[in-house]
Design an enzyme around this catalytic site. Structure first.
Site, PDB file in Angstrom:
ATOM      1  N   LYS A  82       0.839  -1.215   0.000  1.00 15.90           N
ATOM      2  CA  LYS A  82       0.000   0.000   0.000  1.00 15.90           C
ATOM      3  C   LYS A  82       0.868   1.256   0.000  1.00 15.90           C
ATOM      4  CE  LYS A  82      -1.945  -1.541   3.738  1.00 15.90           C
ATOM      5  NZ  LYS A  82      -1.383  -2.905   3.782  1.00 15.90           N
TER       6      LYS A  82
ATOM      7  N   HIS B 100       4.465   0.986   6.290  1.00 19.76           N
ATOM      8  CA  HIS B 100       4.320   1.182   4.846  1.00 19.76           C
ATOM      9  C   HIS B 100       5.660   1.618   4.255  1.00 19.76           C
ATOM     10  CE1 HIS B 100      -0.324   1.830   5.215  1.00 19.76           C
ATOM     11  NE2 HIS B 100       0.096   0.686   5.699  1.00 19.76           N
TER      12      HIS B 100
HETATM   13  P1  GDP Z   1       2.280  -2.151   3.039  1.00 19.37           P
HETATM   14  O1  GDP Z   1       2.166  -2.334   4.511  1.00 19.37           O
HETATM   15  O2  GDP Z   1       1.075  -2.623   2.311  1.00 19.37           O
HETATM   16  O3  GDP Z   1       2.651  -0.742   2.646  1.00 19.37           O
HETATM   17  O4  GDP Z   1       3.482  -3.082   2.570  1.00 19.37           O
HETATM   18  P2  GDP Z   1       4.912  -3.203   3.288  1.00 19.37           P
HETATM   19  O5  GDP Z   1       5.694  -1.990   3.003  1.00 19.37           O
HETATM   20  O6  GDP Z   1       4.768  -3.637   4.701  1.00 19.37           O
HETATM   21  O7  GDP Z   1       5.499  -4.480   2.533  1.00 19.37           O
HETATM   22  C1  GDP Z   1       5.660  -4.495   1.143  1.00 19.37           C
HETATM   23  C2  GDP Z   1       7.147  -4.757   0.828  1.00 19.37           C
HETATM   24  O8  GDP Z   1       7.300  -5.114  -0.520  1.00 19.37           O
HETATM   25  C3  GDP Z   1       8.024  -3.521   1.006  1.00 19.37           C
HETATM   26  O9  GDP Z   1       9.299  -3.932   1.427  1.00 19.37           O
HETATM   27  C4  GDP Z   1       8.077  -2.921  -0.394  1.00 19.37           C
HETATM   28  O10 GDP Z   1       9.252  -2.145  -0.609  1.00 19.37           O
HETATM   29  C5  GDP Z   1       8.102  -4.175  -1.240  1.00 19.37           C
HETATM   30  N1  GDP Z   1       7.474  -4.060  -2.560  1.00 19.37           N
HETATM   31  C6  GDP Z   1       6.366  -3.358  -2.934  1.00 19.37           C
HETATM   32  N2  GDP Z   1       6.061  -3.619  -4.215  1.00 19.37           N
HETATM   33  C7  GDP Z   1       6.978  -4.511  -4.653  1.00 19.37           C
HETATM   34  C8  GDP Z   1       7.175  -5.205  -5.891  1.00 19.37           C
HETATM   35  O11 GDP Z   1       6.423  -5.082  -6.851  1.00 19.37           O
HETATM   36  N3  GDP Z   1       8.219  -6.072  -5.952  1.00 19.37           N
HETATM   37  C9  GDP Z   1       9.081  -6.292  -4.908  1.00 19.37           C
HETATM   38  N4  GDP Z   1      10.066  -7.148  -5.075  1.00 19.37           N
HETATM   39  N5  GDP Z   1       8.917  -5.642  -3.738  1.00 19.37           N
HETATM   40  C10 GDP Z   1       7.881  -4.795  -3.615  1.00 19.37           C
HETATM   41  P1  IMO Z   2       0.154  -2.724   7.205  1.00 13.94           P
HETATM   42  O1  IMO Z   2      -0.598  -1.421   7.168  1.00 13.94           O
HETATM   43  C1  IMO Z   2       0.233  -6.888   8.499  1.00 13.94           C
HETATM   44  C2  IMO Z   2      -1.835  -7.822  12.238  1.00 13.94           C
HETATM   45  C3  IMO Z   2      -0.977  -8.305  13.399  1.00 13.94           C
HETATM   46  C4  IMO Z   2      -1.963  -9.214  14.110  1.00 13.94           C
HETATM   47  C5  IMO Z   2      -3.291  -8.479  13.937  1.00 13.94           C
HETATM   48  C6  IMO Z   2      -3.684  -7.615  15.127  1.00 13.94           C
HETATM   49  O2  IMO Z   2       1.622  -2.581   7.221  1.00 13.94           O
HETATM   50  O3  IMO Z   2      -0.363  -3.656   6.158  1.00 13.94           O
HETATM   51  P2  IMO Z   2      -2.815  -5.274  16.069  1.00 13.94           P
HETATM   52  O4  IMO Z   2      -1.446  -4.849  16.501  1.00 13.94           O
HETATM   53  O5  IMO Z   2      -3.369  -4.458  14.958  1.00 13.94           O
HETATM   54  O6  IMO Z   2      -3.772  -5.413  17.198  1.00 13.94           O
HETATM   55  O7  IMO Z   2      -2.592  -6.777  15.507  1.00 13.94           O
HETATM   56  O8  IMO Z   2      -3.139  -7.655  12.789  1.00 13.94           O
HETATM   57  N1  IMO Z   2      -1.424  -6.532  11.646  1.00 13.94           N
HETATM   58  C7  IMO Z   2      -0.801  -6.406  10.476  1.00 13.94           C
HETATM   59  N2  IMO Z   2      -0.333  -7.354   9.631  1.00 13.94           N
HETATM   60  N3  IMO Z   2       0.326  -5.585   8.180  1.00 13.94           N
HETATM   61  C8  IMO Z   2      -0.164  -4.634   9.000  1.00 13.94           C
HETATM   62  O9  IMO Z   2      -0.218  -3.332   8.646  1.00 13.94           O
HETATM   63  C9  IMO Z   2      -0.709  -5.027  10.231  1.00 13.94           C
HETATM   64  N4  IMO Z   2      -1.252  -4.363  11.272  1.00 13.94           N
HETATM   65  C10 IMO Z   2      -1.701  -5.295  12.126  1.00 13.94           C
HETATM   66  O10 IMO Z   2       0.167  -8.984  12.949  1.00 13.94           O
HETATM   67  O11 IMO Z   2      -2.058 -10.428  13.410  1.00 13.94           O
HETATM   68 MG    MG Z   3       3.223  -3.199   6.097  1.00 14.38          MG
END
Ligand code: GDP
Ligand code: IMO
Ligand code: MG
Length: 420
Positions: free
Chosen positions: A16, A41
């Protein structure tokens, strides 16, 4: 389109942050509406990696950002995050007075509850999210408007601290290592620092929409962590689905909008809860390592599994998706055979949508369609340049879900994005 919603369609961590940053280039306002610093994120610009927990991911595009009423704010984390980024990016941030504040007792209660649950623990991020939202519903919360008003803050802490201390010590047998005076000193200082950011986000967003500006709504977590529609009780305590944005900001329903569902090309989950397509062993390790599937917030290894169209079909309905951003297909590069779950087989019947009661599919078997593997070059600029095998994988998902993939992300960087 004046309003664009970015929502996670799986269990969080779909990408995201990256997608929000990408769309933020053309947006006027980027708004968080729920969750707190349980979110992590990631935005990668050039050689730099930024991890946002509370600040909206539109910040690096120099856009005005808002934190709406539905967000649970830990002011210790927010001030730290602002300090870390302010030398590199201009911070133009508004925080709604109604947003609830995470207090030290929320973190302590989160930890105490998880440990009391033992094997049945949720696997929360430990950030005090659940207890903060509970207090909001119980009308025992402290809001941002009180955090920034020293006198009021003192009064509220005096009212709540003895009760929380008693619960922690007497019910959970926990050690309370914070004091009423200590909390007031720390939080009133944080309140002073954040006071200039106070602004009615409901009004800001409504005015922006009325003026025809582009507003990007950045969801945190994912559809199946939604407090009502996720795999309860293994969920978070807010509403990550698109509808959560309306109550999380305080705006009415809109005439025109887009809802972009972020879909990881496979599935991951952190913490406990059902995961029908979960993989174990070497293949799981390979995907976890290649995809760097370790929590952005807690560093925990993420569980991994095949793409699950049962979950996604349900996410299409729950969010009213109009488009998909498919992320991380490149992580599957080089795997000879890929599987996509098309249904669950339960007692001889096929189930195509995720049921309200997940226990109903606990003992079901995923039905898989097998695809030939592919190799996606990270700098692919055009959809037509993708290998046919990748187009088949994406095309099948689009057809099954009835929603077009408007973005294919081929790597973590901004430049590694195909817009169709
Ligand atoms: P979010 O919580 O939904 O914003 O996602 P996170 O940042 O926690 O996890 C997504 C991970 O995947 C991050 O380390 C990003 O830099 C990486 N990422 C996002 N899009 C891509 C992609 O298309 N390919 C690869 N290899 N990594 C990606
Ligand atoms: P983003 O925005 C992945 C999960 C936790 C746990 C459950 C409840 O980066 O996608 P909490 O601390 O919210 O009470 O935990 O939700 N969880 C996530 N898993 N990405 C997240 O955020 C999360 N935020 C909470 O691991 O299972
Ligand atoms: Mg995340």
């Amino acid at each position: 389109m004046p309003a664009k919603f970015i929502v996670g369609t799986q269990f969080g961590d779909e990408g995201k942050g990256k997608t929000t940053d990408f769309f933020a280039e053309k947006a006027d306002l980027v708004v968080r509406y729920q969750g707190g610093n349980n979110a992590g994120h990631t935005v990668v610009v050039g050689d730099r990696t930024y991890k946002f927990h509370l600040l909206p991911s539109g910040l690096l595009q120099g856009k005005k950002c808002c934190i709406g009423a539905g967000v649970a704010i830990d002011p210790r984390v927010l001030v730290d995050e602002i300090k870390q980024i302010e030398s590199e990016a201009k911070i133009n941030l508004a925080i709604d007075p109604r947003a609830h504040i995470i207090m030290p007792w929320h973190n302590a209660l989160d930890a105490a509850r998880e440990s009391a649950k033992g094997k049945k623990k949720i696997g929360t991020t430990g950030r005090g999210i659940g207890p903060c939202y509970e207090d909001r519903a119980a009308r025992n919360g402290i809001r941002f408007v009180e955090l920034v008003n020293g006198e009021k803050l003192k009064e509220r802490i005096a009212e709540l601290f003895p009760l929380k201390k008693k619960i922690l010590e007497e019910i959970y047998g926990a050690k309370v290592d914070f004091t009423e005076e200590g909390i007031f000193k720390q939080y009133s200082e944080l309140g002073k620092q954040l006071l200039p950011l106070l602004s009615d986000v409901s009004i800001e967003v409504s005015n922006a929409l009325k003026a025809g500006k582009e507003v990007l709504f950045e969801g945190a977590q994912g559809t199946f962590l939604d407090n009502d529609f996720g795999t309860y009780p293994f969920v978070t305590s807010s509403h990550p689905i698109a509808g959560g944005a309306f109550t999380g900001i305080g705006i009415g329903l809109l005439k025109e909008f887009e809802v972009i569902g972020i879909v990881k090309a496979y599935t991951t989950r952190v913490g406990s809860g059902i995961f029908p397509t979960e993989l174990e062993g070497k293949l799981a390790d390979r995907i976890r390592e290649t995809g760097k599937e370790f929590g952005t917030t807690t560093g925990r290894p993420r569980r991994v599994g095949w793409l699950d169209l049962v979950l996604l079909r349900t996410a299409v309905r729950l969010n009213g998706l109009t488009g998909i951003a498919l992320t991380k297909p490149d992580v599957l590069n080089g795997i000879e055979e890929l599987k996509v779950c098309t249904a669950y087989e339960c007692n001889g019947k096929e189930m195509k949508e995720f049921p309200a009661d997940w226990h109903a599919v606990e003992n079901c078997k995923p039905v898989y369609k097998t695809f030939k593997g592919f190799n996606i070059a990270p700098e692919t600029k055009d959809f037509d340049e993708l290998p046919q095998e990748a187009k088949d994988y994406i095309g099948f998902m689009e057809e099954e879900l009835g929603v077009p993939a408007k973005i294919i992300s081929t790597g973590p960087k901004r430049s590694q994005t195909i817009l169709r």
